[in-house]
Scaffold this active site. Structure first.
Site, mmCIF file in Angstrom:
data_model
loop_
_atom_site.group_PDB
_atom_site.id
_atom_site.type_symbol
_atom_site.label_atom_id
_atom_site.label_comp_id
_atom_site.label_asym_id
_atom_site.label_seq_id
_atom_site.Cartn_x
_atom_site.Cartn_y
_atom_site.Cartn_z
ATOM 1 N N GLU A 192 -7.167 -5.628 -1.042
ATOM 2 C CA GLU A 192 -8.170 -5.272 -0.036
ATOM 3 C C GLU A 192 -9.598 -5.356 -0.558
ATOM 4 O O GLU A 192 -10.402 -4.444 -0.390
ATOM 5 C CB GLU A 192 -7.900 -3.861 0.512
ATOM 6 C CG GLU A 192 -8.531 -3.633 1.869
ATOM 7 C CD GLU A 192 -8.067 -2.336 2.519
ATOM 8 O OE1 GLU A 192 -8.928 -1.472 2.751
ATOM 9 O OE2 GLU A 192 -6.870 -2.196 2.797
ATOM 10 N N ASN A 237 -7.637 -2.758 9.187
ATOM 11 C CA ASN A 237 -7.947 -1.358 9.439
ATOM 12 C C ASN A 237 -8.739 -1.149 10.728
ATOM 13 O O ASN A 237 -9.422 -0.134 10.887
ATOM 14 C CB ASN A 237 -8.737 -0.774 8.257
ATOM 15 C CG ASN A 237 -7.893 -0.675 7.004
ATOM 16 O OD1 ASN A 237 -6.779 -0.175 7.029
ATOM 17 N ND2 ASN A 237 -8.419 -1.175 5.900
ATOM 18 N N HIS A 259 -0.027 8.719 13.664
ATOM 19 C CA HIS A 259 -0.984 7.742 13.140
ATOM 20 C C HIS A 259 -1.345 6.696 14.195
ATOM 21 O O HIS A 259 -2.523 6.396 14.419
ATOM 22 C CB HIS A 259 -0.397 7.058 11.901
ATOM 23 C CG HIS A 259 -1.239 5.946 11.376
ATOM 24 N ND1 HIS A 259 -2.491 6.137 10.831
ATOM 25 C CD2 HIS A 259 -1.008 4.598 11.311
ATOM 26 C CE1 HIS A 259 -2.990 4.968 10.460
ATOM 27 N NE2 HIS A 259 -2.118 4.030 10.735
ATOM 28 N N HIS A 314 -8.278 7.811 11.256
ATOM 29 C CA HIS A 314 -8.006 8.694 10.130
ATOM 30 C C HIS A 314 -8.807 9.995 10.245
ATOM 31 O O HIS A 314 -8.321 11.068 9.858
ATOM 32 C CB HIS A 314 -8.348 7.995 8.814
ATOM 33 C CG HIS A 314 -7.381 6.919 8.435
ATOM 34 N ND1 HIS A 314 -7.628 6.027 7.414
ATOM 35 C CD2 HIS A 314 -6.166 6.589 8.930
ATOM 36 C CE1 HIS A 314 -6.596 5.189 7.306
ATOM 37 N NE2 HIS A 314 -5.709 5.515 8.220
ATOM 38 N N GLU A 318 -0.284 -0.670 16.254
ATOM 39 C CA GLU A 318 -0.467 -1.610 15.143
ATOM 40 C C GLU A 318 -0.148 -3.040 15.571
ATOM 41 O O GLU A 318 -0.752 -3.995 15.074
ATOM 42 C CB GLU A 318 0.408 -1.199 13.956
ATOM 43 C CG GLU A 318 0.069 0.169 13.363
ATOM 44 C CD GLU A 318 -1.203 0.159 12.526
ATOM 45 O OE1 GLU A 318 -1.879 -0.889 12.439
ATOM 46 O OE2 GLU A 318 -1.523 1.209 11.953
ATOM 47 N N LYS A 359 0.532 -10.102 8.817
ATOM 48 C CA LYS A 359 0.337 -9.208 7.680
ATOM 49 C C LYS A 359 0.623 -9.944 6.371
ATOM 50 O O LYS A 359 -0.125 -9.820 5.392
ATOM 51 C CB LYS A 359 1.266 -7.993 7.815
ATOM 52 C CG LYS A 359 1.129 -6.944 6.702
ATOM 53 C CD LYS A 359 -0.094 -6.087 6.881
ATOM 54 C CE LYS A 359 -0.240 -5.008 5.806
ATOM 55 N NZ LYS A 359 0.517 -3.789 6.100
ATOM 56 N N LYS A 397 0.856 -1.187 0.000
ATOM 57 C CA LYS A 397 0.000 0.000 0.000
ATOM 58 C C LYS A 397 0.889 1.233 0.000
ATOM 59 O O LYS A 397 1.723 1.400 0.888
ATOM 60 C CB LYS A 397 -0.893 0.032 1.239
ATOM 61 C CG LYS A 397 -2.196 -0.705 1.123
ATOM 62 C CD LYS A 397 -3.049 -0.365 2.337
ATOM 63 C CE LYS A 397 -4.395 -1.017 2.288
ATOM 64 N NZ LYS A 397 -5.205 -0.648 3.469
#
Length: 363
Positions: free
Chosen positions: A234, A242, A262, A249, A182, A224, A140
């Site tokens: 995706e 997500n 983030h 976001h 994450e 991942k 991505k």
């Protein structure tokens, strides 16, 4: 050194994880031409760019472009700095870009590689926890727009990912915490045993114990890689990665990119996703408390900014990439260790979650 593989047929690539890898020239076999452009930023380049350059074949033409450091520079204007350097130095279609930095550098370098002369090779050398466990793997790439995060980009897989855990020794505490958001995500959506392991080892992760960090990074990358191999672009299971990101976001866009990191926004967003999951009857009160306790142990925020109200969330969430045919879809938790992407929720319950977050943020 540990090695993983992202299985994508002809475009499969390795992930190398270990101490001192930056100096070992592991990326050399994955450079097909004789030109290299290293992309880094003003913070990372003085620390590590010379080590990286010394590891490359001396016969190659190696150039560099140094970007300003920060999420606020992840935009089309600063992306052009990479194109300017490539064109000024006359890089051709066999060039390889190397991203030396965190998620911003990796995303921008990958997008530049996807677009330059309609696609050239690139290699990820991530230098933050967040980029090592998430953004460097999976292809991505992209930049932000004032109206939405990562709304302009492309899927473009790297040729290799080289994760040197030694670079984390210079990572600021705030960046470490942001990356752990994450890591926690993988336990919540995919692996309840890993979630339990994180609860037991968070103190060691905060203390940057090398072995514990390496284990967390390896398992995160392993999850991942498995997900990306199943759903590269995706269209299904990959969207589960997500969790907390739609809320997060919105926070980043509202506050101004770079004000909240983030991972910090994802931390608060994950808490909001857990809250809504409980309102839907999927999580228990004790489940939600476990999520809160773990996020707080990682030194992450668990409430949204005080100046964000329900209307601000709805406006910004409406331009999220998971909106489909006008319907907002969210990643929620059916249980700890299992997530689902769904538009099948009562908007009134979402409003309750947003209102509860607003009240907590103002308290």
């Amino acid at each position: 050194m540990q090695t993983l593989k992202v299985a994508l047929g002809e475009r499969s690539y390795p992930i190398f994880i270990g101490e001192g890898l930056l100096e070992q020239g592991l990326m050399n076999p994955y450079i097909r031409g004789r030109q290299v452009m290293i992309v880094s930023n003003e913070t990372v380049a003085p620390l590590y760019i010379e080590q990286l350059k010394a590891s490359l074949d001396s016969a190659w033409k190696v150039d560099e472009v140094i970007l300003p450091d920060g999420e606020q520079y992840k935009n089309l204007d600063h992306l052009n700095l990479i194109f300017d350097a490539l064109l000024e130095k006359r890089h051709n279609r066999t060039t390889t870009l190397i991203a030396l930095g965190g998620g911003v550098v990796g995303d921008m370098t990958g997008f530049a590689a996807a677009a330059y002369q309609r696609g050239v090779d690139f290699i990820q050398v991530p230098t933050t926890v967040l980029s090592q466990v998430d953004s460097s793997v999976g292809g991505k790439t992209g930049v932000n727009h004032p109206l939405g995060k990562n709304m302009i980009g492309a899927f473009h897989q790297p040729r290799a990912v080289v994760i040197d855990t030694n670079v984390l020794n210079t990572l600021p505490e705030r960046e470490l915490a942001a990356g752990l958001a994450e890591v926690i995500k993988y336990g919540l959506i995919y692996d309840s045993e890993f979630l339990g392991w994180l609860e037991q080892h968070m103190d060691r992760l905060n203390a940057r114990d090398p072995e514990t960090l390496a284990q967390a990074i390896y398992r995160s990358c392993e999850v991942k890689a498995e997900v990306v191999a199943q759903d590269e672009k995706e269209s299904g299971i990959r969207a589960l990665l997500n969790l907390g990101h739609t809320f997060g976001h919105a926070i980043e866009a509202h506050q101004g990119y770079g004000q909240w990191l983030h991972g910090e926004a994802v931390g608060a967003g994950t808490m909001m996703a857990a809250d809504l999951s409980a309102r839907l009857g999927w999580l228990t009160t004790s489940d939600v408390q476990r999520v809160r306790t773990l996020l707080e142990a990682a030194h992450l925020p668990v409430i949204p900014p005080a100046d964000m109200d329900e209307a601000a969330f709805f406006e910004l969430m409406s331009v999220d990439k998971k909106v489909l045919d006008g319907q907002l879809r969210l990643v929620l938790l059916k249980r700890l260790g299992e997530a689902v992407v769904t538009a099948d929720f009562d908007t009134a319950l979402l409003q309750q979650t947003l209102s509860a977050g607003e009240a907590l943020g103002q308290s």
